[in-house]
Design a protein around this motif. Structure first.
Motif, mmCIF file in Angstrom:
data_model
loop_
_atom_site.group_PDB
_atom_site.id
_atom_site.type_symbol
_atom_site.label_atom_id
_atom_site.label_comp_id
_atom_site.label_asym_id
_atom_site.label_seq_id
_atom_site.Cartn_x
_atom_site.Cartn_y
_atom_site.Cartn_z
ATOM 1 N N ARG A 1 49.180 30.969 33.913
ATOM 2 C CA ARG A 1 48.488 31.825 35.062
ATOM 3 C C ARG A 1 49.066 33.225 34.771
ATOM 4 N NH1 ARG A 1 49.184 28.537 40.901
ATOM 5 N NH2 ARG A 1 47.489 27.369 40.710
ATOM 6 N N GLY A 2 50.341 33.192 34.259
ATOM 7 C CA GLY A 2 50.756 34.766 33.885
ATOM 8 C C GLY A 2 49.859 35.263 32.655
ATOM 9 N N LEU A 3 49.718 34.329 31.802
ATOM 10 C CA LEU A 3 48.750 35.044 30.695
ATOM 11 C C LEU A 3 47.125 35.405 31.226
ATOM 12 C CD1 LEU A 3 48.682 34.864 27.267
ATOM 13 C CD2 LEU A 3 47.249 32.627 27.873
ATOM 14 N N TYR A 4 47.033 34.487 32.075
ATOM 15 C CA TYR A 4 45.387 34.870 32.621
ATOM 16 C C TYR A 4 45.668 36.215 33.566
ATOM 17 C CZ TYR A 4 40.954 33.974 34.640
ATOM 18 O OH TYR A 4 39.678 33.987 35.194
ATOM 19 N N ALA A 5 46.630 36.515 34.101
ATOM 20 C CA ALA A 5 46.764 37.737 34.866
ATOM 21 C C ALA A 5 46.793 39.008 33.849
ATOM 22 C CB ALA A 5 48.179 37.548 35.673
ATOM 23 N N GLU A 6 47.662 38.771 32.703
ATOM 24 C CA GLU A 6 47.811 39.789 31.763
ATOM 25 C C GLU A 6 46.527 40.282 31.101
ATOM 26 O OE1 GLU A 6 50.596 38.996 28.816
ATOM 27 O OE2 GLU A 6 52.076 38.421 29.969
ATOM 28 N N TYR A 7 45.610 39.207 31.115
ATOM 29 C CA TYR A 7 44.431 39.482 30.539
ATOM 30 C C TYR A 7 43.390 40.190 31.404
ATOM 31 C CZ TYR A 7 39.549 39.291 28.568
ATOM 32 O OH TYR A 7 38.329 39.481 27.990
ATOM 33 N N ASN A 8 43.350 39.726 32.808
ATOM 34 C CA ASN A 8 42.523 40.651 33.644
ATOM 35 C C ASN A 8 43.088 41.883 34.119
ATOM 36 O OD1 ASN A 8 41.353 38.094 33.737
ATOM 37 N ND2 ASN A 8 40.930 38.138 35.863
ATOM 38 N N LEU A 9 44.178 42.183 34.057
ATOM 39 C CA LEU A 9 44.855 43.560 34.262
ATOM 40 C C LEU A 9 44.713 44.619 33.144
ATOM 41 C CD1 LEU A 9 47.878 42.492 36.623
ATOM 42 C CD2 LEU A 9 45.699 43.454 37.144
ATOM 43 N N VAL A 10 44.743 43.993 32.088
ATOM 44 C CA VAL A 10 44.946 44.819 30.966
ATOM 45 C C VAL A 10 43.554 44.932 29.999
ATOM 46 C CG1 VAL A 10 45.921 45.068 28.392
ATOM 47 C CG2 VAL A 10 47.287 44.334 30.523
ATOM 48 N N TYR A 11 42.606 44.039 29.923
ATOM 49 C CA TYR A 11 41.639 44.004 29.154
ATOM 50 C C TYR A 11 40.118 43.938 29.814
ATOM 51 C CZ TYR A 11 45.056 43.333 25.343
ATOM 52 O OH TYR A 11 46.300 43.555 24.740
ATOM 53 N N ASP A 12 40.101 43.262 31.079
ATOM 54 C CA ASP A 12 38.861 42.617 31.524
ATOM 55 C C ASP A 12 38.049 44.059 31.930
ATOM 56 O OD1 ASP A 12 37.299 40.470 32.743
ATOM 57 O OD2 ASP A 12 37.316 41.790 34.215
ATOM 58 N N ARG A 13 36.832 44.089 31.611
ATOM 59 C CA ARG A 13 35.790 45.215 31.789
ATOM 60 C C ARG A 13 35.485 45.200 32.970
ATOM 61 N NH1 ARG A 13 31.916 44.594 26.526
ATOM 62 N NH2 ARG A 13 33.550 45.163 24.862
ATOM 63 N N GLY A 14 35.340 44.243 33.961
ATOM 64 C CA GLY A 14 34.918 44.041 35.042
ATOM 65 C C GLY A 14 35.985 44.347 36.022
ATOM 66 N N THR A 15 37.141 44.242 35.753
ATOM 67 C CA THR A 15 38.170 44.628 36.539
ATOM 68 C C THR A 15 38.368 46.222 36.642
ATOM 69 O OG1 THR A 15 39.587 42.883 36.264
ATOM 70 C CG2 THR A 15 40.850 44.875 37.110
ATOM 71 N N LYS A 16 38.156 46.717 35.381
ATOM 72 C CA LYS A 16 38.282 48.407 35.161
ATOM 73 C C LYS A 16 37.112 48.911 35.764
ATOM 74 C CE LYS A 16 40.571 48.128 30.709
ATOM 75 N NZ LYS A 16 40.532 48.347 29.216
ATOM 76 N N PHE A 17 35.928 48.278 35.628
ATOM 77 C CA PHE A 17 34.614 48.965 36.247
ATOM 78 C C PHE A 17 34.728 49.080 37.678
ATOM 79 C CE2 PHE A 17 30.289 48.892 37.870
ATOM 80 C CZ PHE A 17 29.817 49.928 37.393
ATOM 81 N N GLY A 18 35.095 47.723 38.199
ATOM 82 C CA GLY A 18 35.167 47.803 39.887
ATOM 83 C C GLY A 18 36.169 48.646 40.413
ATOM 84 N N LEU A 19 37.362 48.909 39.753
ATOM 85 C CA LEU A 19 38.389 49.980 40.305
ATOM 86 C C LEU A 19 38.019 51.432 40.103
ATOM 87 C CD1 LEU A 19 41.687 48.206 39.448
ATOM 88 C CD2 LEU A 19 40.679 48.184 41.505
ATOM 89 N N GLU A 20 37.003 51.565 38.957
ATOM 90 C CA GLU A 20 36.908 53.124 38.558
ATOM 91 C C GLU A 20 35.485 53.228 39.323
ATOM 92 O OE1 GLU A 20 35.780 52.890 34.495
ATOM 93 O OE2 GLU A 20 38.023 52.944 33.898
ATOM 94 N N THR A 21 34.993 52.705 40.003
ATOM 95 C CA THR A 21 33.550 52.876 40.740
ATOM 96 C C THR A 21 33.841 52.689 42.435
ATOM 97 O OG1 THR A 21 32.648 50.794 40.496
ATOM 98 C CG2 THR A 21 32.235 52.388 38.924
ATOM 99 N N GLY A 22 35.192 52.533 42.775
ATOM 100 C CA GLY A 22 35.566 52.454 44.041
ATOM 101 C C GLY A 22 34.931 51.313 44.743
ATOM 102 N N HIS A 23 35.002 50.007 44.443
ATOM 103 C CA HIS A 23 34.726 48.889 44.959
ATOM 104 C C HIS A 23 35.840 48.347 45.577
ATOM 105 C CE1 HIS A 23 31.938 45.761 45.922
ATOM 106 N NE2 HIS A 23 32.713 44.886 45.508
ATOM 107 N N ASP A 24 35.634 47.321 46.585
ATOM 108 C CA ASP A 24 36.784 46.849 47.347
ATOM 109 C C ASP A 24 38.070 46.398 46.366
ATOM 110 O OD1 ASP A 24 38.262 44.750 48.706
ATOM 111 O OD2 ASP A 24 37.096 45.552 50.293
ATOM 112 N N ALA A 25 39.018 46.768 46.489
ATOM 113 C CA ALA A 25 40.205 46.538 45.524
ATOM 114 C C ALA A 25 40.499 44.995 45.651
ATOM 115 C CB ALA A 25 41.407 47.535 45.414
ATOM 116 N N ASN A 26 40.335 44.712 46.897
ATOM 117 C CA ASN A 26 40.807 43.109 47.051
ATOM 118 C C ASN A 26 39.651 42.034 46.268
ATOM 119 O OD1 ASN A 26 43.144 43.583 48.569
ATOM 120 N ND2 ASN A 26 41.759 43.958 50.512
ATOM 121 N N ALA A 27 38.503 42.610 46.378
ATOM 122 C CA ALA A 27 37.410 41.972 45.679
ATOM 123 C C ALA A 27 37.604 42.007 44.351
ATOM 124 C CB ALA A 27 36.054 42.457 46.287
ATOM 125 N N VAL A 28 37.731 43.275 43.817
ATOM 126 C CA VAL A 28 38.156 43.234 42.220
ATOM 127 C C VAL A 28 39.361 42.499 41.732
ATOM 128 C CG1 VAL A 28 38.418 45.030 40.596
ATOM 129 C CG2 VAL A 28 36.967 45.481 42.487
#
Length: 297
Positions: free
Chosen positions: A259-286
């Motif tokens: 799970r730690g490995l999974y979290a690293e990927y989503n926080l560092v590389y995932d495009r959807g995470t980056k796009f959601g935060l950059e465009t102001g979507h609900d952070a909890n949902a992202v």
């Protein structure tokens, strides 16, 4: 042309919502049916559903969706199934990223966008049960449209027959779209879900696509729908088989490390995470994709 695009966007948004409803119902049924094996004496889990909102820079409404999260179930330790339809104008940072990555001209002059999709991440109670991710989406600007998404399996304890079933089911759903589609999307997933700083894949792969615009909207929408339709038959049989199996403390430790490995990927590389935060979507949902517990060695 404008009416045609609106109709297409409405159809895509409705499909993502319908797929969300199917998955939520199937996951709650899985909770209800878990009567033997580890955690069977717990209460069946249920999704908590929350409306999400996106606000534009000037504070006006810019769409939203539903965040559906189940925590502490018999089968699912944490699972989120989110659906959203958002719109507005891209900020300067997002404009630059979009223009650079996708080569879309005119973003600075007309930065309007519309995006809709479903996003799912499941972290399981039993470490014999694999974690899983799935999303499909449509993105539109006045300059271009495209589809994206896929699903991939993330077991902490790998079973070759489970991996084979997951991939075979996806292949069966993609083969009607042509013999090259499954190999293309599998290779894309292998490349996309790779963690460079760990020199390893996030899991055992699956299928993935982005920037899908063949020029034929109906064709691309049908492909996107079948990526979504493949998910439940690819995933549910694995959970029905593994959820009743006993496990050791070493198995649970392996799950937390993965799970730690999974979290690293989503926080560092995932495009959807980056796009959601950059465009102001609900952070909890992202950030719904993050596991409830994890560890690092």
């Amino acid at each position: 042309m404008t009416q045609e695009l609106l109709t297409e966007r409405d159809r895509a948004s409705a499909w993502f919502r319908d797929l969300r409803d199917q998955i939520v119902a199937a996951f709650e049924a899985l909770e209800d049916s878990h009567s033997i094996g580890p955690f069977a004496d717990m209460a069946a889990g249920r999704f908590e559903v929350t409306d999400t909102k996106r606000q534009s820079d000037d504070g006006s409404d810019a769409g939203g969706g539903l965040m559906s999260v189940m925590r502490g179930g018999r089968v699912f330790e944490k699972v989120g199934v989110n659906v959203s339809t958002v719109y507005g104008t891209l900020g300067e940072r997002a404009q630059m990223a979009m223009a650079a990555r996708k080569g879309i001209p005119g973003m600075k002059d007309d930065p309007r966008f519309w995006a809709s999709g479903i996003s799912l991440v499941a972290h399981m109670r039993n470490p014999k049960c694999p974690a899983v991710h799935m999303n499909t989406r449509m993105f539109w600007t006045p300059h271009a449209w495209w589809f994206g998404g896929g699903s991939d399996l993330n077991p902490c304890l790998e079973f070759a027959e489970d991996t084979a079933h997951f991939h075979a089911t996806q292949k069966a759903h993609l083969d009607p779209h042509g013999p090259d589609e499954y190999p293309r999307l599998k290779e894309w997933a292998d490349e996309y879900f790779y963690i460079p700083h760990r020199n390893r894949a996030r899991g055992v792969g699956g299928i993935f696509m982005d920037d899908q615009n063949s020029g034929d909207w109906e064709r691309d929408f049908a492909l996107t729908q079948d990526i979504g339709r493949a998910f439940l038959p690819a995933f549910l049989p694995l959970i029905e088989k593994r959820r009743v199996e006993d496990f050791t403390e070493a198995d649970k430790d392996a799950q937390l490390i993965h799970r730690g490995l999974y979290a690293e990927y989503n926080l560092v590389y995932d495009r959807g995470t980056k796009f959601g935060l950059e465009t102001g979507h609900d952070a909890n949902a992202v950030l719904m994709s993050l596991p409830p517990l994890a560890k690092w060695v």
